[in-house]
Structure formats: structure tokens, C-alpha cells
Design a protein around this motif. Structure first.
Motif: not given
Length: 440
Positions: A29-32, A128-138
């Protein structure tokens, strides 16, 4: 790598990354800008990006299961097929399932998939009870109805454009066995098909196959298939010997890409006639294996090859309930008049759904497949116009060619989605070919 969706159109040259850990994913994600990709079963260009495509199939562990309430915690790359294989023998089945089991958990969440039971159980979001998600800031963020609720609501149906889902908790439904009691009702026209749906609103599963080349008084001729999870008393000797339907089943495969002329008005018309009259003979309740009922096309591996090298496009819209009869009539008349036909045409009844950007709403949804030709591209533009004129909207998981103006006109929520993307800076970090085409 050259990639496309399940429709094999369009084809895109992309840089593919396959992370095996959360750390690797954050480095990518950090690369673009990137877009996540599950098993490549979105039909069009929603899971491929010219800048970078992240394949999630290596993050595929099932992490925890609660036998008391059926809650499964799993990574986003887990296949629905693997969930069924693991938990159906224990008496659990997906609460909501699309028409193929070869999809990932993350893909199901991104598209907020629906099934044959939307009128009773809603779309994927209801399980769906919950999700874990990586955002644009990592950053890894957990989201649910009570925590980061806006992120949760935009992600379900957001087509991967809010971040990358890495884990989720979903609920499965308890079942006594792996069999479905199916009743098939032949509907001589669209009016009869819709009346059958309305009369069966308490039945758990309902779906109709439509002969979209029928015309005149037979316009909308259909087979409506109603289903319930079988009870133990429903089983016969054969089904009792394989209670959860786990015995090995042989799959067919399309070994080569068909020539473009294989699907034409004559072959599609002949198939439709035979399919209708064969189904119309089955008036009694039947026990149907879960795989055959929910995933009939999965029995034919690489079935997308039948449409030829140029691929195919799927058109799927939903029309509000009050406009469904007139709108569906217009759509079917246009398709019948064009004469190109659709090898696969499916009608379903949706229940009430209010959501940030998910596809379903109260009404009827029609899904059709067309080989990629100039004639069919022009036809689908006309189908777009009919849908918009009747207050309908479109399923992004099936889209490969819609115009940005069409999406904006059909769905007032689109502008709110764009504003959210701008305010959260997700436009900078998550892009697909579809999002660029639709200016999302």
C-alpha cells in the motif's frame, strides 16, 4: 500480468502483488494506489487496477468459530467453497450466498452480495458482525455497526474503494442437512412469474430463469424455482446416505474457448425452449443437492469460455417495486426485438434495503449475459436508458461498460460516495479500472 474479470472483458495489463501477511500488505500500500482482488469472479473491471492489483488469496485462514451462534472469524482470502466444506458437515451454511461458491469472503463483503433469499434475509451485510480493514494510511481499523460505523457502511457495497478488508466475522445459519426441497412453477409470461414471486414471499429462496427471446403473449416466460432447507423428515434413502451432500461430485469443464458463432439466436432459442419444457414437467417437490440449487454453473468449470475470445458482459439492474412490471416489460421487449438473446437470464425479488452504496432495493432484479459485440454494446446502452427511466440502478459487481453519467443519474448516492472518497483520501490509495471509468 494480463488480467480481466470473469467476463474476460475488458483485459488489463497490471502489476500484481500477492501478500502473505499484514506487514507485506502494508508495504504494498505504501508504494501507490491499488485495488484488492479475491478470486477474480467479479464480472467486469472492479477488481483490477492499472496501477497495482493485490491478490488476497494467500490470506485465507479460518481463525475461530463459535458453535453457540455460528460466528466465523476468517481472513478475506478464504473461499466460500472452503467455508461450506468445513462447516456444512457440522450443520452450518452461509446466511447469504451469491450464485457461485468460488468467491472470497472479502469479495462478498466488497460487493455486498445477495442471493435467492434477499426478500427474507437481506444481503451480505446482515450476516457481517465486523470487519478489519487496512486504510490508505496503512492503519488496521475494525469497523462494525457500533464502531467506525460509517466505514463499515461504505465498505459493504463499496467495491474495495474504502480500503482492503483483511478479516471479518460473519454468521452462518444452522441447517439439519445439505438438501433443498425445491418446487418449480412454470410461468407462461411475466405477469404469471411476478404473481408467483408475490405469492411465495414467505418462502426462503426464490429465483426465476427467463426465456428472454419469448415475445408477445409469452413475453417473460419463466420457470420460478422455490426452495427451503429440507427437514430430516423430507429426506429419502439416497439423501439420508449422504446427509450433508458431501460425497464427491464430478464437474464438467469447458476445455477450450468457443468460437464466437457458437452462441446465436438459433442456439439460444433452442436451449430456452428445451429448458422451459423440461422444467415445466417437474411439478412435484424435489430434493435437490445444495450445490445444484445454489451453484448450478459451478458444475461447469471455465463456463465463461462459451462466449468466445472477446468475452461477455453481464447486465444487472434492479427496478423499484412500483415500476417493476412496466420496466421489466420494456427491458424484455427490447431484448426480444434485438434478437441477440441471453443464454443466462435470471429474475429475483428483492426485499427492503436501505444502505450507503449497496445494490439491492425493494423491487425486482434482472440479470443477463451478452457476448461482447458492437450490437450488444448498443443494446445494453438502451437497457441502461430504460432502467434509468424507471428509477432503477445497476450492480457494480457485474458492470464492465457503463458510463459515469449513467451511474450518476441512476443512483443519487453516487455523489455522496465520491465526497466520502475525497474526504477520506481513499481516492489516492484505492483505484480500479471501474472506479476510474465511473469517476468514483
Amino acid at each position: 500480468m494480463i488480467l480481466g474479470g470473469w467476463g474476460r472483458y475488458p483485459i488489463v495489463d497490471t502489476q500484481v502483488e500477492t501478500p502473505r501477511s499484514l506487514r507485506e500488505l502494508k508495504n504494498i500500500l505504501a508504494r501507490g494506489p491499488v485495488i484488492a482482488r479475491g478470486n477474480g469472479r467479479a464480472y467486469g473491471d472492479s477488481a483490477v487496477s492499472r496501477q497495482g492489483t493485490v491478490r488476497m488469496h494467500k490470506l485465507n485462514r479460518m481463525l475461530a468459530f463459535d458453535e453457540r451462534n455460528g460466528q466465523l472469524v476468517a481472513e478475506a482470502g478464504v473461499l466460500l467453497a472452503d467455508i461450506i466444506a468445513a462447516f456444512l458437515p457440522r450443520g452450518w451454511f452461509p446466511m447469504v450466498t451469491p450464485g457461485t461458491k468460488f468467491v472470497t469472503l472479502g469479495g462478498m463483503i466488497a460487493a455486498d452480495v445477495h442471493g435467492k433469499n434477499h426478500h427474507k434475509n437481506g444481503s451480505m451485510v446482515t450476516s457481517v458482525d465486523w470487519i478489519e480493514i487496512v486504510d490508505g494510511a496503512g492503519q488496521l481499523r475494525r469497523a462494525s455497526r457500533d464502531q467506525n460505523a460509517e466505514l463499515f457502511e461504505w465498505t459493504l457495497g463499496g467495491m474495495g474503494l474504502t480500503g482492503i478488508v483483511v478479516r471479518a466475522a460473519i454468521r452462518l445459519r444452522p441447517v439439519e442437512n445439505g438438501w433443498i426441497t425445491q418446487v418449480t412453477k412454470a410461468a407462461p409470461n411475466l405477469d404469471a412469474a411476478m404473481a408467483t414471486f408475490e405469492a411465495a414471499d414467505t418462502v426462503t429462496y426464490s429465483v426465476a430463469w427467463i426465456n428472454c427471446l419469448a415475445h408477445g403473449r409469452a413475453l417473460g416466460r419463466s420457470l420460478v424455482m422455490l426452495g427451503e432447507h429440507a427437514s430430516e423428515d423430507d429426506l429419502d434413502a439416497t439423501s439420508r446416505s449422504d446427509r450433508f451432500g458431501t460425497a464427491s461430485r464430478r464437474n464438467l469443464s469447458v476445455p477450450v474457448v468457443f468460437p464466437a458463432v457458437a452462441l446465436n439466436r438459433l442456439t439460444v432459442s433452442a436451449f430456452n425452449q428445451l429448458y422451459y419444457w423440461n422444467g415445466a414437467r417437474k411439478t412435484d417437490a424435489q430434493l435437490v443437492h445444495w450445490d445444484s440449487y445454489f451453484y448450478p454453473l459451478d458444475a461447469i468449470l471455465h463456463w465463461n469460455r462459451i462466449y468466445g475470445r472477446r468475452g461477455f458482459m453481464q447486465f444487472q439492474c434492479v427496478l423499484p417495486l412500483e415500476a417493476s412490471k412496466d420496466g421489466l416489460t420494456e427491458l424484455l421487449q427490447e431484448i426480444s426485438a434485438a434478437g441477440t438473446g441471453s443464454f443466462l437470464a435470471v429474475l429475483k425479488r428483492f426485499g427492503v434495503q436501505e444502505s450507503r452504496f449497496s445494490f439491492p432495493m425493494l423491487g425486482y432484479t434482472l440479470a443477463l449475459d451478452f457476448p461482447v459485440t458492437r450490437t450488444n454494446l448498443e443494446l445494453m446502452e438502451r437497457l441502461d436508458a430504460i432502467t434509468v427511466a424507471n428509477g432503477g440502478r445497476f450492480y457494480l459487481a457485474k458492470d464492465a461498460r457503463m458510463r459515469a453519467e449513467t451511474l450518476t443519474t441512476s443512483d443519487p448516492r453516487t455523489e455522496d460516495f465520491r465526497i466520502m472518497r475525497s474526504e477520506t483520501d481513499s481516492q489516492t490509495h484505492f483505484r480500479s479500472v471501474q472506479s476510474e471509468r465511473l469517476v468514483l
